[in-house]
Design an enzyme around this catalytic site. Structure first.
Site, PDB file in Angstrom:
ATOM      1  N   HIS A  98       0.829  -1.221   0.000  1.00  0.00           N
ATOM      2  CA  HIS A  98       0.000   0.000   0.000  1.00  0.00           C
ATOM      3  C   HIS A  98       0.859   1.265   0.000  1.00  0.00           C
ATOM      4  CE1 HIS A  98       0.137  -0.023   4.552  1.00  0.00           C
ATOM      5  NE2 HIS A  98       0.058   1.280   4.384  1.00  0.00           N
TER       6      HIS A  98
ATOM      7  N   ASN B  35      -9.314  -4.044   6.127  1.00  0.00           N
ATOM      8  CA  ASN B  35      -8.458  -2.936   6.556  1.00  0.00           C
ATOM      9  C   ASN B  35      -8.675  -2.660   8.049  1.00  0.00           C
ATOM     10  OD1 ASN B  35      -6.729  -0.763   6.429  1.00  0.00           O
ATOM     11  ND2 ASN B  35      -8.218   0.621   5.492  1.00  0.00           N
ATOM     12  N   TRP B  36      -7.581  -2.565   8.827  1.00  0.00           N
ATOM     13  CA  TRP B  36      -7.585  -2.352  10.283  1.00  0.00           C
ATOM     14  C   TRP B  36      -8.024  -3.586  11.058  1.00  0.00           C
ATOM     15  CZ3 TRP B  36      -5.245   1.906  11.910  1.00  0.00           C
ATOM     16  CH2 TRP B  36      -5.252   3.036  11.083  1.00  0.00           C
TER      17      TRP B  36
ATOM     18  N   ASP C  96       0.986  -7.690   2.281  1.00  0.00           N
ATOM     19  CA  ASP C  96       1.156  -6.250   2.028  1.00  0.00           C
ATOM     20  C   ASP C  96       2.644  -5.869   1.907  1.00  0.00           C
ATOM     21  OD1 ASP C  96       0.794  -3.574   1.718  1.00  0.00           O
ATOM     22  OD2 ASP C  96      -0.442  -3.296   3.511  1.00  0.00           O
TER      23      ASP C  96
ATOM     24  N   ASN D 271      -9.593   4.605   4.129  1.00  0.00           N
ATOM     25  CA  ASN D 271      -8.697   4.304   5.238  1.00  0.00           C
ATOM     26  C   ASN D 271      -8.877   5.335   6.368  1.00  0.00           C
ATOM     27  OD1 ASN D 271      -6.561   2.613   6.166  1.00  0.00           O
ATOM     28  ND2 ASN D 271      -5.132   4.296   5.785  1.00  0.00           N
TER      29      ASN D 271
ATOM     30  N   GLY E  42       2.592   6.197   9.017  1.00  0.00           N
ATOM     31  CA  GLY E  42       3.983   6.567   8.765  1.00  0.00           C
ATOM     32  C   GLY E  42       4.891   5.386   9.037  1.00  0.00           C
TER      33      GLY E  42
ATOM     34  N   SER F 256       3.944   2.435   8.301  1.00  0.00           N
ATOM     35  CA  SER F 256       3.653   1.430   7.276  1.00  0.00           C
ATOM     36  C   SER F 256       4.926   1.066   6.524  1.00  0.00           C
ATOM     37  CB  SER F 256       2.621   1.964   6.287  1.00  0.00           C
ATOM     38  OG  SER F 256       1.343   1.872   6.827  1.00  0.00           O
TER      39      SER F 256
ATOM     40  N   PHE G  98       2.226  -3.246   8.940  1.00  0.00           N
ATOM     41  CA  PHE G  98       1.360  -2.607   7.947  1.00  0.00           C
ATOM     42  C   PHE G  98       0.030  -2.109   8.483  1.00  0.00           C
ATOM     43  CE2 PHE G  98      -1.874  -5.801   6.703  1.00  0.00           C
ATOM     44  CZ  PHE G  98      -1.330  -6.973   7.182  1.00  0.00           C
TER      45      PHE G  98
END
Lengths: 708, 708
Positions: free
Chosen positions: B80, B209-210, B218, B324, B643, B645, B661
């Site tokens: 991502h 996601n999350w 990822d 996101n 940040g 990630s 991630f």
């Protein structure tokens, strides 16, 4: 990690009991080695045909199970089993026992639950020979089936004759290889004693339905009354609390993971010994069509509720029922698809075929069973569109059309010479049918009736029916329906009941639009019913042969008959499960979880008093020593299905530890296959039941009655 | 059971590091006792300002983190993080590197990733005294803040002067109590080496996601190129793979529950030391409004995608970003509401106040800090409606309005005498702004631009602006917008870039509708910006005082500065968690779970080749001995935020075990508060990365490059 062995295990299991699997007949208990598996009382303490057993405390409610928990006829079952009774007892605008709950401080305050009967089992007998001797040599399946039906009806009638409170059921086991007779005493005076509010008893609602982790206090206490002489009777203020032959004792110790449990109850229906053809029929046709159908009906209810909030209560029970079935069927579809069920059934059948073909005699006797079953489903498919259209009228049972249908078919049957009547048709039945019409009327809600009637007439298949065209006579559906409801006299209960005294010709002469439609449809519906009966007769015999060959293949040990509403025992330890990669479900939920889920909005609208009890840790004696919380529900490896709702769950000592109320979504195909890894019974913990009764409901007197 | 201690723990924790909590500065590592907590290498092997450490292998991507994993500049980060680069590299209709993935068999085939820079940290220094000496005695917060900004810009400019690849950042720590300088080498030639298809790299999409359990591969490999002399440079075919000072080694042993892990990365922003007033502002205003706003934009995208499927790819990156953020903000709202965050903050502040009031000197110095902060938020509220309307133009950055705004404000600033310009404004910046305009144009999609511009103009607050009324000049929004897009010349990139050479008067004379609107809005937007700057200057100083008093209360040990895009270390063991009553999440997912979730439909559309690898158990050397599966992702107690990630995750030996991630949904308020019980970092397991590269992607040569 989830066990990778699941699929392999399943493949081996069709038709043969795996560890803990099974809904066992009371007469099979001795073959289960229950003592070795953890039972700490003799099996004869559970079922003792010559004395007293726990089974004497287990009561059928006609669709649900319950149990006596005091010597004064106190009965406990699920809240959702008492839902209809609570609904009928609720008077619009003044009391709503579903929302508010109910608590009778004394016998006098107990609430009659009209329409609710309790059936206490008096005894059971194998009547296979008595039944089957009547069809010896009968080669034609339909004639054989009709004869069997007639014989059974006669046997039932003979035994019930002159005994107003006796209810006899003769049921086939193993698809008709055997016949068992169950004799019950029926009590029609059942009263509501204590029901939690829906925010406890239905906490989580449709969202949590079939789900784990679960936080529903799904219980209600009722009391069974008899006539002063102890016989079953309709409600009367002179009736007295029944003195049951036995009642269950509440567990004196805490329940924990791994503990042995068993359930006694009345599972309704399973199809564990079906072929791939039956699975295909259900997966590809019955389930998706029913889901679509029910969703449309629910949409109608939702629209009506928006306009008239009072309508919501009227339709709540039916809506819950439809929603429940839909979620079940969707789960079946999901589960079967995910586990590639049809392919595995076919693989199993190939193995079976190889076995059969390996033996000349077997091949001769059973070599064509699967092909014949396949042919039966093909013939069913050939008339499916027409039969569907005709069957959609059968779904209008609580409607004006349904009333017209009940009246006309009854009167029409009465008009026949007694020998030509349907088996089981008798004056007692007519009188009960007539009497029960009042329940149809008390829950009747016309805007809904109009909407579903219109919906039925608008179906393309239905519009193609000559009978419907004739009755519509050029009018569009909307105006026909409007005229029908404006002109019919059937909406008057007394008038409708009076029609049972008429002749078919007199009914016809009424020129009632609903009766006209019933009459017009009669020939085609009869033909369709006969097709169904023929299919049923053929398939029943073929399924019996299929079971015979299964027995020949693997031997008789470990096979139990499919559920059929008769009392069964199932056992298995308290255990969580692993529903998905990296997810573990523990076997106990707690009051902390009730509060955790609480949003204040239905269905997660925990009562403030309950939240306060939690916050102040006012748990009384109901804290589990390991959880350090009040346990709410638990999962265990018992094998149940619809009909088991409300069933008592016992520990190794035979003491009451909970009430079964659901299965888990992941194992919704459980009626077709048992899955040791993920199939669980969800039960409400008796400690939560008693916590709610005592600390939340302030009904300590009930605990005293249960010797607590 | 979920621990009942969570709330209590949280209350004690605001502002003070609990076990494992913290995003620690490299200069703080020695105070952490990491060896006692499980680290098996000296701390100086992680960060060694006088030699080489693991930090030399950690590379900032401007918004994401990455790390060198070979001596030839091979870089690994999240899929991502490389998403935008893959998107820009995809040519519509011919190749779609997002859907198909990408694999360069040789250096020559590697794919330039225009717009992607890599920042390699050269060193860091405490420059507090140098910075703060310039504002000694300055009492006015705004003047102080402006002076600071100017001084910092000058220091940065002085150091960057003449060095084209140097990037200097001077950042406040502890709200400006300290200032640190970070010097980076910037490489603008970054190429894509290996990206899995989105069906692996984005498996689970927005739904997962999350979320945990997670099954996303990822990761993407890129390579950093330098000029032949080793300096950072823009893309050129003459460039050579960079030779990093250090690179990470892949773990040689399997990871398991309880193992020590740590992360090096560039977390962007946290707000752990904020007051209840700041929380209220965000919870009640910023979060819900942004969610509403973004949902409207996503709806616009969805509508456009229906009409033009090609549009979907163009907008995919932005849509994913909005989704996101929305999910994050919704999680913040849910989490704060559920944990009663404001009330707990207020309780904490009461305690703090009691402490301050207990000491005369403290009371004099800090007694009014909370009240003053409260007053600042009140003043912010007073002009909120107007500021909101004006700010909505700031959200049009990629649009024609945004282009007009960039050009005019740049030209307008250039026209000022140098001493009056904004700090940091210089010709180099202008030239880069002009150059970067091409990225705006390459991802420009007019129907979307028109739709969001119209939407902005239609907002009630915007319609009330005099400037907007003047520009519309009686026309309705729809026709004004249509005319604007028909008449503007800005759609031509070269033309737009040429405008940087003009004067403000010349721009005005163009009579371009977008430039006209920018000019008309300028006075009010400037006033709004100034209000914001004043608020910012005031609140910054007050927040600094708040941190001072926290330090006075609890002592300096265990406090780390809020994340601000500088490199940090966080550590904590591999651990699952308990998200809800009776639910346990295990710390590892596996390939079995990928297949289990696979429906064939996006975002659960696992590639057939991957399913085949699973079914044939063709796992290569990537089977975990305990799971007996290929591990996919794991959770651990590290403390990360946006940040981070792509950040490398190391084991006790400092070897690479995965890439961070995501954080878990249950702890989405993590930027405000750390929760030891349920806050987890979600990382993709390096074994899954390598399994995909080798067995799925057939890129064994990359493993060789990594010495595997």
């Amino acid at each position: 990690m989830r066990k990778q062995t699941t699929l392999v295990l399943l493949l081996l299991m069709f038709g043969f009991a795996a560890a803990d699997e099974g809904m066992w007949l009371l007469t099979q208990l001795n073959q289960l080695d229950l003592e070795k598996k953890g039972l700490q009382i003799p099996v004869s303490d559970i079922y003792n045909p010559d004395g007293t057993g726990l089974t004497d405390a287990v009561v059928w409610l006609g669709g649900c199970t319950s149990s006596f928990v005091s010597p004064n006829g106190l009965l406990v079952t699920n809240h959702h089993c008492a839902y209809g009774a609570l609904q009928r007892a609720s008077t619009m605008g003044t009391v709503n026992y579903i929302d508010d709950g109910f608590h009778a401080a004394s016998y006098e305050e107990e609430l009659p639950a009209p329409g609710q009967s309790a059936f206490v089992l008096l005894g059971l007998t194998d009547v296979t020979d008595e039944v089957l001797q009547n069809v010896k040599g009968e080669k034609d399946p339909l004639k054989r089936s009709e004869k069997l039906e007639k014989v059974i009806a006669e046997m039932v009638e003979a035994e019930e004759a002159g005994k107003t409170d006796l209810s006899v059921r003769i049921v086939p086991m193993f698809q008709g290889m055997k016949y068992h007779k169950y004799v019950y005493r029926r009590y029609d005076d059942v009263r509501i004693v204590f029901a939690p509010p829906a925010s406890v008893g239905k906490y989580g609602g449709e969202i949590d339905n079939w789900m784990w982790p679960r936080h529903t206090g799904d219980f209600t206490f009722m009391r069974v009354y008899s006539a002063p002489d102890g016989s079953g009777a309709a409600y009367s203020k002179d009736n007295v609390p029944v003195q049951p032959k036995n009642y269950l004792r509440i567990a004196g110790s805490d329940l924990k993971e791994g503990d042995f449990t068993f359930i006694l109850g009345f599972p309704g229906n399973t199809t564990r010994y079906r072929t791939s053809f039956s699975v295909e029929h259900n997966l590809n046709f019955i389930y998706p069509n029913t889901i679509k159908d029910f969703q449309e009906i629910i949409n109608i209810m939702d629209e009506l509720s928006k306009v008239d909030p009072a309508a919501e209560i009227k339709m709540a029970g039916m809506k819950a029922g439809l929603g429940n079935t839909m979620k079940n069927f969707q789960g079946q579809v999901d589960g079967m698809t995910k586990t590639d069920f049809i392919a595995r059934k076919k693989a199993f059948e190939q193995e079976l075929t190889a076995f059969v073909n390996s033996d000349k005699k077997l091949k001769k006797e059973y070599g064509d069973v699967l092909n014949k079953i396949s042919a039966e489903y093909a013939s069913l498919n050939a008339t499916r569109v027409l039969d569907d259209a005709l069957n959609s009228f059968g779904r209008l049972s609580g409607s004006m059309f349904g009333v017209a249908n009940t009246i006309f078919t009854t009167v029409d049957e009465l008009a026949k010479p007694e020998k030509d009547r349907e088996p089981g048709f008798n004056p007692k039945m007519v009188s009960r049918t007539k009497d029960r019409l009042k329940f149809t009327y008390s829950s009747y809600y016309e805007p809904f009736d109009i909407a579903i009637f219109e919906r039925t007439l608008n179906k393309p298949g239905v519009q193609n029916l000559e009978a419907v065209k004739a009755v519509l006579n050029g009018r569009d559906v909307k105006s026909f329906v409007a005229e029908a409801y404006a002109s019919t006299q059937l909406k008057n209960l007394e008038f409708a009941q009076s029609l049972f005294e008429k002749t078919p010709a007199e009914l016809k002469a009424l020129n009632d639009p609903f009766i006209n439609l019933v009459i017009a449809l009669q020939p085609q519906r009869k033909a369709s019913r006969e097709r169904g009966e023929k299919f049923g007769a053929n398939i029943d015999l073929l399924r019996q042969k299929y079971i015979e060959v299964l027995l020949a293949w693997k031997g008789e040990s470990g096979m139990y008959p499919d559920a059929n509403g008769t009392i069964r025992l199932t056992y298995g330890e308290v255990a969580g499960y692993e529903p998905a990669d990296a997810v573990v479900y523990e076997p106990f939920t707690s009051l902390a979880g009730v509060v955790e889920k609480n949003t204040g909005a239905e269905p997660f609208d925990a009562p403030q008093k309950l939240v306060d009890l939690y916050n102040s840790k006012d748990f009384g004696r109901w804290t589990d020593p390991e959880l350090k919380e009040v346990p709410v529900a638990f999962t265990h490896r018992c094998d149940i299905t619809g009909g088991n709702s409300g069933s008592p769950v016992m520990n190794a000592k035979g003491e009451l530890i909970g009430l079964a109320f659901d299965g888990n979504y992941e194992a919704m195909t459980g009626d077709w296959q048992y899955d040791y890894e993920i199939q669980r019974t969800i039960s409400v913990d008796i400690r939560y039941v008693l916590f709610i009764v005592e600390k939340f409901g302030g009904a300590g007197h009930l605990l005293q009655e249960m010797n607590l």
